[in-house]
Design a protein around this motif. Structure first.
Motif, PDB file in Angstrom:
ATOM      1  N   ILE A 194       0.844  -1.198   0.000  1.00 33.49           N
ATOM      2  CA  ILE A 194       0.000   0.000   0.000  1.00 33.49           C
ATOM      3  C   ILE A 194       0.876   1.245   0.000  1.00 33.49           C
ATOM      4  CG2 ILE A 194      -1.537   1.392   1.453  1.00 33.49           C
ATOM      5  CD1 ILE A 194      -2.893  -1.202   2.306  1.00 33.49           C
ATOM      6  N   ARG A 195       0.537   2.193  -0.856  1.00 32.09           N
ATOM      7  CA  ARG A 195       1.132   3.535  -0.842  1.00 32.09           C
ATOM      8  C   ARG A 195       0.104   4.505  -0.285  1.00 32.09           C
ATOM      9  NH1 ARG A 195       2.165   4.923  -6.947  1.00 32.09           N
ATOM     10  NH2 ARG A 195       3.147   6.780  -6.054  1.00 32.09           N
ATOM     11  N   ALA A 196       0.557   5.466   0.472  1.00 32.44           N
ATOM     12  CA  ALA A 196      -0.311   6.564   0.895  1.00 32.44           C
ATOM     13  C   ALA A 196      -0.183   7.678  -0.138  1.00 32.44           C
ATOM     14  CB  ALA A 196       0.087   7.073   2.269  1.00 32.44           C
ATOM     15  N   VAL A 197      -1.276   7.989  -0.801  1.00 36.81           N
ATOM     16  CA  VAL A 197      -1.288   8.972  -1.887  1.00 36.81           C
ATOM     17  C   VAL A 197      -2.204  10.125  -1.497  1.00 36.81           C
ATOM     18  CG1 VAL A 197      -1.998   9.367  -4.274  1.00 36.81           C
ATOM     19  CG2 VAL A 197      -0.772   7.276  -3.677  1.00 36.81           C
ATOM     20  N   ARG A 198      -1.667  11.338  -1.522  1.00 33.01           N
ATOM     21  CA  ARG A 198      -2.451  12.515  -1.139  1.00 33.01           C
ATOM     22  C   ARG A 198      -3.426  12.886  -2.248  1.00 33.01           C
ATOM     23  NH1 ARG A 198      -2.395  18.438   0.017  1.00 33.01           N
ATOM     24  NH2 ARG A 198      -1.204  18.793  -1.879  1.00 33.01           N
ATOM     25  N   GLU A 199      -4.676  13.101  -1.861  1.00 32.09           N
ATOM     26  CA  GLU A 199      -5.721  13.514  -2.787  1.00 32.09           C
ATOM     27  C   GLU A 199      -6.318  14.834  -2.325  1.00 32.09           C
ATOM     28  OE1 GLU A 199      -6.845  12.197  -5.706  1.00 32.09           O
ATOM     29  OE2 GLU A 199      -5.134  10.819  -5.584  1.00 32.09           O
ATOM     30  N   ALA A 250      -7.520  18.055   2.001  1.00 31.53           N
ATOM     31  CA  ALA A 250      -6.825  16.916   1.403  1.00 31.53           C
ATOM     32  C   ALA A 250      -6.944  15.718   2.324  1.00 31.53           C
ATOM     33  CB  ALA A 250      -5.361  17.249   1.142  1.00 31.53           C
ATOM     34  N   GLY A 251      -6.842  14.547   1.733  1.00 34.60           N
ATOM     35  CA  GLY A 251      -6.815  13.296   2.472  1.00 34.60           C
ATOM     36  C   GLY A 251      -5.848  12.360   1.787  1.00 34.60           C
ATOM     37  N   CYS A 252      -5.816  11.110   2.225  1.00 30.79           N
ATOM     38  CA  CYS A 252      -4.920  10.127   1.623  1.00 30.79           C
ATOM     39  C   CYS A 252      -5.694   8.887   1.204  1.00 30.79           C
ATOM     40  CB  CYS A 252      -3.820   9.721   2.598  1.00 30.79           C
ATOM     41  SG  CYS A 252      -2.599  10.990   2.935  1.00 30.79           S
ATOM     42  N   TYR A 253      -5.395   8.401   0.010  1.00 32.52           N
ATOM     43  CA  TYR A 253      -5.861   7.098  -0.427  1.00 32.52           C
ATOM     44  C   TYR A 253      -4.836   6.042  -0.008  1.00 32.52           C
ATOM     45  CZ  TYR A 253      -9.264   9.050  -3.831  1.00 32.52           C
ATOM     46  OH  TYR A 253     -10.308   9.692  -4.444  1.00 32.52           O
ATOM     47  N   ASP A 254      -5.321   4.854   0.340  1.00 33.34           N
ATOM     48  CA  ASP A 254      -4.438   3.698   0.568  1.00 33.34           C
ATOM     49  C   ASP A 254      -4.430   2.875  -0.720  1.00 33.34           C
ATOM     50  OD1 ASP A 254      -7.170   3.263   1.153  1.00 33.34           O
ATOM     51  OD2 ASP A 254      -6.757   1.552   2.441  1.00 33.34           O
ATOM     52  N   VAL A 255      -3.410   3.099  -1.545  1.00 36.02           N
ATOM     53  CA  VAL A 255      -3.398   2.629  -2.927  1.00 36.02           C
ATOM     54  C   VAL A 255      -2.548   1.366  -3.080  1.00 36.02           C
ATOM     55  CG1 VAL A 255      -2.741   3.222  -5.294  1.00 36.02           C
ATOM     56  CG2 VAL A 255      -3.803   4.942  -3.830  1.00 36.02           C
ATOM     57  N   THR A 256      -3.123   0.346  -3.705  1.00 33.44           N
ATOM     58  CA  THR A 256      -2.403  -0.881  -4.031  1.00 33.44           C
ATOM     59  C   THR A 256      -1.884  -0.796  -5.469  1.00 33.44           C
ATOM     60  OG1 THR A 256      -4.358  -2.005  -4.881  1.00 33.44           O
ATOM     61  CG2 THR A 256      -3.922  -2.209  -2.510  1.00 33.44           C
ATOM     62  N   PRO A 257      -1.025  -1.734  -5.893  1.00 34.42           N
ATOM     63  CA  PRO A 257      -0.501  -1.682  -7.267  1.00 34.42           C
ATOM     64  C   PRO A 257      -1.561  -1.767  -8.353  1.00 34.42           C
ATOM     65  CG  PRO A 257       0.916  -3.058  -5.914  1.00 34.42           C
ATOM     66  CD  PRO A 257      -0.286  -2.722  -5.068  1.00 34.42           C
ATOM     67  N   ASP A 258      -2.694  -2.413  -8.086  1.00 34.76           N
ATOM     68  CA  ASP A 258      -3.744  -2.461  -9.111  1.00 34.76           C
ATOM     69  C   ASP A 258      -4.936  -1.561  -8.780  1.00 34.76           C
ATOM     70  OD1 ASP A 258      -5.034  -3.919  -7.104  1.00 34.76           O
ATOM     71  OD2 ASP A 258      -4.939  -5.833  -8.162  1.00 34.76           O
ATOM     72  N   TRP A 259      -4.794  -0.706  -7.784  1.00 39.11           N
ATOM     73  CA  TRP A 259      -5.844   0.239  -7.388  1.00 39.11           C
ATOM     74  C   TRP A 259      -7.113  -0.480  -6.940  1.00 39.11           C
ATOM     75  CZ3 TRP A 259      -5.592   5.706  -7.215  1.00 39.11           C
ATOM     76  CH2 TRP A 259      -4.357   6.245  -7.625  1.00 39.11           C
ATOM     77  N   ASN A 260      -6.978  -1.672  -6.403  1.00 41.78           N
ATOM     78  CA  ASN A 260      -8.115  -2.411  -5.879  1.00 41.78           C
ATOM     79  C   ASN A 260      -7.783  -2.966  -4.507  1.00 41.78           C
ATOM     80  OD1 ASN A 260     -10.284  -2.280  -7.861  1.00 41.78           O
ATOM     81  ND2 ASN A 260      -8.840  -3.300  -9.237  1.00 41.78           N
TER      82      ASN A 260
END
Length: 395
Positions: free
Chosen positions: A220-225, A310-320
């Motif tokens: 998981i990557r933390a990605v700022r949105e 802003a918030g953060c998504y918990d992003v996986t390599p396939d976005w699922n």
């Protein structure tokens, strides 16, 4: 001092509380939710709350359809208004994506989603302020809209409590307690322990560092949105959520006549520290908002920026997401929702409960293997067969 439970859920956000609610529905009520702050105080409270079933991944579309069914019956199920507003949802694509949209709609209908293609004249009647000239095709979900993730998580938590689930706020989980390759509970930051035969980790962007010391790698990557609030300068009335996959943005109405702007362009994402990130839009993102909204909605005369966050998504390599058992017996993960989490939360809770009680999904439209953690090591990523230019795996 050791407390006991049959199940410990780590994380009191929308997925953790949905799992507690669903377990209680299955008759599993000796459940303790350990939340380090307060219910829905993390990324759940930052959700833009879009409700739509427009996914090329069939299992994800089916999960979103389950979510719509629960949201529609929220007053009956939870006895309270969870903030769901059924405005409808429209998505527009350009010529390169028109065929993908039609194939995706057929796939969605095959799993029970009520969706249809509509023409530009119909969209113009829904969104009279928009320039629709660049679009080649549109889809319409009358049952879509938006909701309030914070209120929904609170409703899950209240319903779970009423069934006997314990929710401990201010309870920071510092680690797992193991007996060989089996989890036997969790250890709190105050050094107390909660003994349990089943532990569900639903900690979003904080999942990877929590589990890494035990050899469980959840990629998981933390990605700022970033989100921008806009005063359109005109009375927009009752408009649906509009997903513009030409200029890669989405707009949804807000109470009080404002609109919320979000970005659908995944070509450049910003990694972030979820405990220390800028909680507002940057000047560059404000400029992008002004350009995209101004281009698409020329009818917003006198529009002005009214706020941002802003918030953060918990992003996986396939976005699922990962909704899965792990190599540690008794340990399950529900994380990596990559921006999809709110709308599918009711189905996530039910799938978690199914995995805990039965070891498999009870819904044939939602095979548990789709969301298994091992897919990343296997190189078998969960990807839409109908990707759109730019928006990619978000659809």
């Amino acid at each position: 001092m050791t407390e006991t439970a049959d199940v410990v859920i780590v994380g009191g956000g929308i997925e953790g509380t949905a799992a507690a609610w669903a377990l209680a529905q299955r008759g599993v009520t000796d459940v303790l939710v350990a939340e380090r702050n307060t219910v829905a105080s993390g990324m759940t409270g930052k959700s833009s709350g879009i409700v739509r079933c427009h996914y090329g991944v069939s299992s994800l579309a089916a999960m979103a359809a389950v979510g719509v069914e629960v949201f529609e019956k929220a007053e009956e199920i939870f006895g309270t208004d969870i903030g769901f507003r059924q405005t409808g949802y429209v998505v527009g694509v350009g010529e390169p994506d028109a065929e993908s949209l039609r194939k995706s709609l057929a796939s969605q209908r095959a799993v029970g989603v009520q969706t249809e293609e509509i023409d530009a004249a119909e969209v113009a009647s829904l969104w009279p302020f928009a320039d629709l000239s660049p679009f080649a095709a549109f889809a319409w979900e009358a049952r879509g809209g938006y909701g309030d993730a914070y209120r929904t998580a609170q409703a899950f938590a209240a319903a779970a409590r009423a069934a006997g689930v314990r929710i401990r706020q201010g309870a920071t989980v510092a680690g797992l307690v193991l007996d060989g390759d089996r989890v036997t509970g969790v250890r709190l930051a105050d050094r107390s322990e909660i003994s349990a035969g089943t532990v569900i980790v639903a900690t979003g962007v904080w999942t990877r560092p929590l589990l890494a010391p035990y050899g469980i790698d959840v990629p998981i990557r933390a990605v700022r949105e970033q989100i921008v609030m806009i005063s359109p300068g005109v009375q927009i009335g009752h408009v649906p959520v509009f997903s513009d996959l030409v200029s890669l943005q989405y707009i949804r109405p807000e109470t009080g006549g404002e609109v919320l702007f979000g970005n659908s362009d995944l070509s450049h994402v910003e990694d972030a520290n979820p405990d220390n990130y800028l909680n507002r839009a940057t000047e560059a993102f404000i400029d992008l908002t002004v350009e995209r909204v101004g281009t698409r909605f020329p009818g917003f005369t006198g529009a002005a920026i009214s706020g941002s966050y802003a918030g953060c998504y918990d992003v996986t390599p396939d976005w699922n997401p990962v909704i899965s058992p792990t190599d540690l017996d008794g340990l399950f993960v529900a994380a990596g929702f990559s921006g999809h989490g709110f709308k599918i939360a009711p189905a996530v809770g039910r799938l978690v409960a199914d995995l805990v009680v039965d070891g498999r999904s009870a819904d044939p439209r939602i095979p548990e293997t789709d969301f298994r953690l091992s897919r990343f090591a296997d190189g078998d990523l969960l990807k839409t067969p109908y990707p759109y230019v730019g928006a990619g795996q978000m659809r």
